[in-house]
Design an enzyme around this catalytic site. Structure first.
Site, PDB file in Angstrom:
ATOM      1  N   ASP A 280       0.854  -1.185   0.000  1.00 47.63           N
ATOM      2  CA  ASP A 280       0.000   0.000   0.000  1.00 47.63           C
ATOM      3  C   ASP A 280       0.888   1.231   0.000  1.00 47.63           C
ATOM      4  OD1 ASP A 280      -3.178   0.494   0.594  1.00 47.63           O
ATOM      5  OD2 ASP A 280      -1.932   2.180   1.228  1.00 47.63           O
ATOM      6  N   ASP A 320      -7.298  -2.519  -5.836  1.00 49.14           N
ATOM      7  CA  ASP A 320      -8.550  -1.909  -5.379  1.00 49.14           C
ATOM      8  C   ASP A 320      -8.228  -0.446  -5.139  1.00 49.14           C
ATOM      9  OD1 ASP A 320     -10.921  -1.170  -4.231  1.00 49.14           O
ATOM     10  OD2 ASP A 320     -10.928  -2.699  -2.680  1.00 49.14           O
ATOM     11  N   CYS A 373     -14.931   0.714  -5.603  1.00 54.13           N
ATOM     12  CA  CYS A 373     -16.246   0.670  -4.946  1.00 54.13           C
ATOM     13  C   CYS A 373     -17.025   1.920  -5.321  1.00 54.13           C
ATOM     14  CB  CYS A 373     -16.116   0.515  -3.434  1.00 54.13           C
ATOM     15  SG  CYS A 373     -15.180   1.812  -2.602  1.00 54.13           S
TER      16      CYS A 373
END
Length: 419
Positions: A280, A320, A373
């Site tokens: 990340d 993501d 999302c």
């Protein structure tokens, strides 16, 4: 606490949010200053506050806030992201307050306002004449206000969602369902359901994913459950599980979770037999991942950015990516009001950069899996089309879009392969 006292606590918390305090900070401050409040009280106050945050525009309109009132700071976001909201015209002189917002909430739910605003104990004071005047009038609520949709984003959402626009926006006004993911490498879903039932937790299978259980009763007991403590279950939205299910050939595959965040998808990938590595851009987001992986009985090594070129090759790279989060506005409602055209454009640029980054890490047979999302095409299908146009050596693969009307959060996923 009585129901009225809980409403008064929500009113005071909303006043803090209107003043610029982040929602979580305002709720924490109230809880720390209210040691008398039990867990049920704290949960009820939180529910009231988040119900209002999800339905900010309609609560304001039903509560009598005038359309020409001064610009309103958006709840729980940084000062640089504050924006104005507009509401339908109401009797002049209305000012935004926690009291007006709660009145608007109760009015929409059909509760007996007089019984709750009775001036008794620690509850709200009795209704003023002005408030009674607002409640006596039939509300004239504009369609976008009724749907709690930002005006500037409505044309894009209509174009991207088509006939699903109104149902999706309506779904985003309600509380998100609670889902868990069963770690099927360690437990069977039927056994987990039976164990949870003994603890007063009702969970049902959900069609979005074979590992998903929808918790319909006793959700707040999950935190104390043995199944969560020993890694047999994880909290994870069903749609988030469904996008992982789409990735085939995971058994034994080397997988990089490029934007791992808290690690929910990394753990789901590992449960399917993949050898998962997590990365990340902000390593602090992954602070809990090693402990969660140990509970789940898997190993998920954490890689720094400098480690990535030497760590490959990977069979699958999952990203993501940061996005507007419009598919999960039920869970993070302040994001709906904080989003601006400028921030959306910035996110689209970040997403394109991440796609190019992971493509550079890919080997000859690597699959790239892009996940968001969000409900917006500019962050989804348009982003993949632009990537393929920049990179003619890649071809499109499977895609899927889910909206809150499918039962979970809104998600998009697309796979691309070497041509």
């Amino acid at each position: 606490m009585t129901p009225s006292a809980r409403l008064q606590a929500a009113i005071e918390t909303l006043d803090q949010i209107i003043g610029g305090a982040p929602a979580e900070k305002a709720l924490t401050a109230w809880a720390r200053g209210s040691r008398f409040a039990g867990s049920g009280d704290r949960a009820a106050v939180r529910d009231h506050v988040f119900d209002v945050l999800r339905m900010w525009r309609s609560c304001a309109a039903h509560g009598g806030i005038a359309a020409d009132a001064a610009p309103v700071q958006m709840p729980g976001v940084a000062e640089t992201e504050m924006r104005s909201i507009t509401t339908t015209e109401t009797p002049p002189g209305g000012t935004l307050s926690g009291r007006a917002l709660i009145l608007g909430l109760l009015r929409q739910s059909g509760d007996d306002v007089d019984a709750l605003f009775n001036g008794q104990g620690h509850g709200p004071a009795t209704l003023t004449m002005a408030e009674r005047g607002v409640l006596a009038q039939a509300p004239d609520i504009a369609p976008l206000v009724a749907l709690d949709c930002p005006d500037w984003l409505a044309p894009t959402l209509r174009a991207d969602l088509g006939e699903d626009f109104s149902p999706v926006m309506e779904a985003l006004r309600s509380r998100a369902p609670v889902f868990i993911r069963v770690n099927t490498a360690r437990a069977a879903a039927a056994d987990v359901r039976a164990e949870l039932a003994q603890q007063g937790i009702t969970a049902q299978p959900h069609p979005l994913s074979p590992t998903a259980l929808h918790v319909t009763d006793g959700a707040r007991r999950l935190r104390a459950s043995a199944a969560l403590a020993d890694g047999r279950i994880e909290m994870q939205d069903a749609a988030s599980q469904a996008v992982v299910d789409m990735i085939e050939g995971l058994q034994g595959a080397r997988v990089l979770d490029f934007c791992a965040g808290g690690g929910g998808k990394a753990l789901a990938l590992a449960a399917k037999g993949a050898q998962v590595f997590a990365h990340d851009a902000n390593p602090a987001r992954m602070a809990d991942l090693p402990a969660r992986a140990a509970r789940a009985g898997v190993s998920v090594p954490v890689l720094s950015t400098a480690d990535l070129p030497q760590a490959g090759p990977f069979d699958v790279i999952v990203a993501d990516v940061p996005c507007s989060g419009s598919g999960s506005w039920r869970r993070a409602p302040t994001a709906k009001w904080a989003l601006t055209p400028e921030r959306l454009a910035e996110l689209v640029e970040i997403q394109a950069g991440i796609l190019d980054q992971i493509a550079a890490l890919a080997g000859p047979k690597t699959r790239l899996v892009y996940i968001t999302c969000t409900l917006l095409a500019c962050e989804n299908a348009d982003q993949i089309a632009a990537f393929l146009a920049r990179n003619p050596g890649w071809r499109p693969g499977a895609t899927r879009r889910l909206t809150p009307c499918d039962g979970g959060d809104g998600f998009f996923t697309a796979q691309v392969h070497r041509a």
